[in-house]
Design a protein around this motif. Structure first.
Motif, PDB file in Angstrom:
ATOM      1  N   ASP A  68      48.549 -34.809 -29.097  1.00  0.00           N
ATOM      2  CA  ASP A  68      49.780 -34.535 -28.351  1.00  0.00           C
ATOM      3  C   ASP A  68      49.437 -34.285 -26.889  1.00  0.00           C
ATOM      4  N   MET A  69      49.901 -35.154 -25.993  1.00  0.00           N
ATOM      5  CA  MET A  69      49.542 -35.044 -24.587  1.00  0.00           C
ATOM      6  C   MET A  69      50.059 -33.756 -23.957  1.00  0.00           C
ATOM      7  N   ASP A  70      51.200 -33.256 -24.420  1.00  0.00           N
ATOM      8  CA  ASP A  70      51.715 -31.993 -23.889  1.00  0.00           C
ATOM      9  C   ASP A  70      50.798 -30.834 -24.259  1.00  0.00           C
ATOM     10  N   VAL A  71      50.299 -30.852 -25.494  1.00  0.00           N
ATOM     11  CA  VAL A  71      49.347 -29.827 -25.923  1.00  0.00           C
ATOM     12  C   VAL A  71      48.077 -29.902 -25.082  1.00  0.00           C
ATOM     13  N   LEU A  72      47.598 -31.109 -24.862  1.00  0.00           N
ATOM     14  CA  LEU A  72      46.377 -31.304 -24.075  1.00  0.00           C
ATOM     15  C   LEU A  72      46.575 -30.863 -22.632  1.00  0.00           C
ATOM     16  N   ALA A  73      47.746 -31.153 -22.066  1.00  0.00           N
ATOM     17  CA  ALA A  73      48.027 -30.736 -20.689  1.00  0.00           C
ATOM     18  C   ALA A  73      48.023 -29.221 -20.589  1.00  0.00           C
ATOM     19  N   GLY A  74      48.571 -28.556 -21.598  1.00  0.00           N
ATOM     20  CA  GLY A  74      48.552 -27.099 -21.600  1.00  0.00           C
ATOM     21  C   GLY A  74      47.142 -26.548 -21.679  1.00  0.00           C
ATOM     22  N   LEU A  75      46.299 -27.174 -22.496  1.00  0.00           N
ATOM     23  CA  LEU A  75      44.901 -26.745 -22.585  1.00  0.00           C
ATOM     24  C   LEU A  75      44.188 -26.947 -21.255  1.00  0.00           C
ATOM     25  N   ALA A  76      44.477 -28.070 -20.594  1.00  0.00           N
ATOM     26  CA  ALA A  76      43.874 -28.326 -19.287  1.00  0.00           C
ATOM     27  C   ALA A  76      44.278 -27.251 -18.290  1.00  0.00           C
ATOM     28  N   ASP A  77      45.555 -26.854 -18.311  1.00  0.00           N
ATOM     29  CA  ASP A  77      46.019 -25.784 -17.422  1.00  0.00           C
ATOM     30  C   ASP A  77      45.248 -24.494 -17.694  1.00  0.00           C
ATOM     31  N   GLU A  78      45.034 -24.189 -18.979  1.00  0.00           N
ATOM     32  CA  GLU A  78      44.297 -22.981 -19.340  1.00  0.00           C
ATOM     33  C   GLU A  78      42.857 -23.025 -18.842  1.00  0.00           C
ATOM     34  N   CYS A  79      42.343 -24.233 -18.653  1.00  0.00           N
ATOM     35  CA  CYS A  79      40.969 -24.408 -18.160  1.00  0.00           C
ATOM     36  C   CYS A  79      40.904 -24.441 -16.635  1.00  0.00           C
ATOM     37  N   GLY A  80      42.030 -24.167 -15.985  1.00  0.00           N
ATOM     38  CA  GLY A  80      42.053 -24.176 -14.531  1.00  0.00           C
ATOM     39  C   GLY A  80      42.203 -25.553 -13.933  1.00  0.00           C
ATOM     40  N   LEU A  81      42.667 -26.522 -14.735  1.00  0.00           N
ATOM     41  CA  LEU A  81      42.850 -27.883 -14.267  1.00  0.00           C
ATOM     42  C   LEU A  81      44.347 -28.180 -14.140  1.00  0.00           C
ATOM     43  N   ASP A  82      44.672 -29.308 -13.554  1.00  0.00           N
ATOM     44  CA  ASP A  82      46.063 -29.715 -13.392  1.00  0.00           C
ATOM     45  C   ASP A  82      46.451 -30.592 -14.572  1.00  0.00           C
ATOM     46  N   GLY A  83      47.033 -29.969 -15.589  1.00  0.00           N
ATOM     47  CA  GLY A  83      47.337 -30.677 -16.808  1.00  0.00           C
ATOM     48  C   GLY A  83      48.300 -31.828 -16.616  1.00  0.00           C
ATOM     49  N   LYS A  84      49.328 -31.630 -15.796  1.00  0.00           N
ATOM     50  CA  LYS A  84      50.317 -32.681 -15.577  1.00  0.00           C
ATOM     51  C   LYS A  84      49.685 -33.895 -14.915  1.00  0.00           C
ATOM     52  N   ALA A  85      48.862 -33.646 -13.901  1.00  0.00           N
ATOM     53  CA  ALA A  85      48.211 -34.752 -13.192  1.00  0.00           C
ATOM     54  C   ALA A  85      47.242 -35.487 -14.113  1.00  0.00           C
ATOM     55  N   LEU A  86      46.537 -34.743 -14.947  1.00  0.00           N
ATOM     56  CA  LEU A  86      45.587 -35.374 -15.867  1.00  0.00           C
ATOM     57  C   LEU A  86      46.309 -36.197 -16.932  1.00  0.00           C
ATOM     58  N   ALA A  87      47.452 -35.698 -17.395  1.00  0.00           N
ATOM     59  CA  ALA A  87      48.235 -36.453 -18.381  1.00  0.00           C
ATOM     60  C   ALA A  87      48.708 -37.775 -17.792  1.00  0.00           C
ATOM     61  N   GLN A  88      49.111 -37.744 -16.538  1.00  0.00           N
ATOM     62  CA  GLN A  88      49.537 -38.974 -15.873  1.00  0.00           C
ATOM     63  C   GLN A  88      48.361 -39.924 -15.696  1.00  0.00           C
ATOM     64  N   ALA A  89      47.219 -39.376 -15.269  1.00  0.00           N
ATOM     65  CA  ALA A  89      46.033 -40.209 -15.056  1.00  0.00           C
ATOM     66  C   ALA A  89      45.557 -40.836 -16.363  1.00  0.00           C
ATOM     67  N   ALA A  90      45.707 -40.093 -17.474  1.00  0.00           N
ATOM     68  CA  ALA A  90      45.242 -40.581 -18.763  1.00  0.00           C
ATOM     69  C   ALA A  90      45.954 -41.854 -19.203  1.00  0.00           C
ATOM     70  N   GLY A  91      47.145 -42.076 -18.675  1.00  0.00           N
ATOM     71  CA  GLY A  91      47.898 -43.258 -19.048  1.00  0.00           C
ATOM     72  C   GLY A  91      47.695 -44.458 -18.153  1.00  0.00           C
ATOM     73  N   THR A  92      46.828 -44.331 -17.161  1.00  0.00           N
ATOM     74  CA  THR A  92      46.628 -45.429 -16.218  1.00  0.00           C
ATOM     75  C   THR A  92      45.664 -46.467 -16.782  1.00  0.00           C
ATOM     76  N   PRO A  93      45.820 -47.736 -16.347  1.00  0.00           N
ATOM     77  CA  PRO A  93      44.888 -48.780 -16.807  1.00  0.00           C
ATOM     78  C   PRO A  93      43.442 -48.471 -16.444  1.00  0.00           C
ATOM     79  N   GLU A  94      43.232 -47.812 -15.305  1.00  0.00           N
ATOM     80  CA  GLU A  94      41.865 -47.518 -14.857  1.00  0.00           C
ATOM     81  C   GLU A  94      41.152 -46.586 -15.834  1.00  0.00           C
ATOM     82  N   VAL A  95      41.851 -45.543 -16.267  1.00  0.00           N
ATOM     83  CA  VAL A  95      41.233 -44.592 -17.193  1.00  0.00           C
ATOM     84  C   VAL A  95      41.037 -45.229 -18.566  1.00  0.00           C
ATOM     85  N   LYS A  96      42.032 -45.995 -19.005  1.00  0.00           N
ATOM     86  CA  LYS A  96      41.895 -46.674 -20.301  1.00  0.00           C
ATOM     87  C   LYS A  96      40.690 -47.614 -20.293  1.00  0.00           C
ATOM     88  N   GLN A  97      40.512 -48.338 -19.190  1.00  0.00           N
ATOM     89  CA  GLN A  97      39.389 -49.262 -19.092  1.00  0.00           C
ATOM     90  C   GLN A  97      38.066 -48.513 -19.007  1.00  0.00           C
TER      91      GLN A  97
END
Length: 216
Positions: A122-151
């Motif tokens: 669940d990407m929302d769950v993962l974004a929340g975990l990223a926030d807890e780790c001091g990261l930007d969960g929303k930005a990472l969730a968006q990046a995770a869906g890009t062709p660059e990251v998939k490749q």
């Protein structure tokens, strides 16, 4: 410092158990780099089924995991269902460029999934975990869906397969692989300079097969 590479996929409970041993590796004077790879692609490349796809092996696997977790004093809950789709977690991990931040997220993600029952697909769950780790969960969730990251994830998986990785977790040090959460002691011995006789190994591998299993 010496560097150890850890190839992982959150679908493996043994990778969760291995994540609890990272401190032992770092104490040996190493940095540990986490590299996300798709275990399903490895199974396909080597013509194998995953443990959870074989009913008898599935029962054995999780019975074994519960034994090992109890021996380590760890709580085993497990994800809402298994197998699950690991791609969201793998892609979010890939999107984290900083090695230390990625390690922090991966370790937290494993604990959430296998100890607290979080849905790692669940990407929302993962974004929340990223926030807890001091990261930007929303930005990472968006990046995770890009062709660059998939490749990037696909390429990392292909490189690992080409190098000889067939399962997770796998630790690599100076081109030598240590597969499984129960191979940490072997890895630590290698870090101390202990090596097998490579010539003897090759001599054995060069021996002919004396029997072959017929394909079904």
């Amino acid at each position: 410092m010496k560097q150890v590479t850890c190839y992982f996929d959150p679908i493996s409970p043994f990778a969760w158990l291995a994540s609890k041993e990272i401190g032992r590796i770092e104490a040996a004077g190493c940095t540990v780099e986490f590299v996300p790879v798709l275990f399903a692609a490895m199974l396909n490349a080597h013509g194998q089924k995953g443990p959870a796809e074989i009913p008898a092996k599935r029962v054995h696997t999780f019975r074994d995991v519960m034994r090992l977790a109890a021996a380590k004093g760890l709580r085993f809950t497990g994800p809402p269902g298994h197998p699950f789709n690991p791609l969201p977690a793998l892609r979010m991990s890939t999107a984290i460029a900083d090695a230390a931040a990625r390690k922090r997220f991966v370790v937290a993600m494993y604990a959430a999934c296998w100890e607290r029952g979080a849905d790692a697909s669940d990407m929302d769950v993962l974004a929340g975990l990223a926030d807890e780790c001091g990261l930007d969960g929303k930005a990472l969730a968006q990046a995770a869906g890009t062709p660059e990251v998939k490749q990037a994830l696909a390429a990392a998986t292909e490189r690992a397969i080409a190098a000889g990785v067939f399962g997770v977790p796998t630790f690599e040090f100076e081109g030598e692989f240590f597969w499984g959460a129960d191979r940490i002691d072997s890895l630590l011995a290698r870090l101390e300079g202990n090596r097998i006789d490579e010539a003897a190994l090759q001599a054995f591998l060069d021996r002919p097969a004396l029997a072959q299993r017929k394909p079904t």
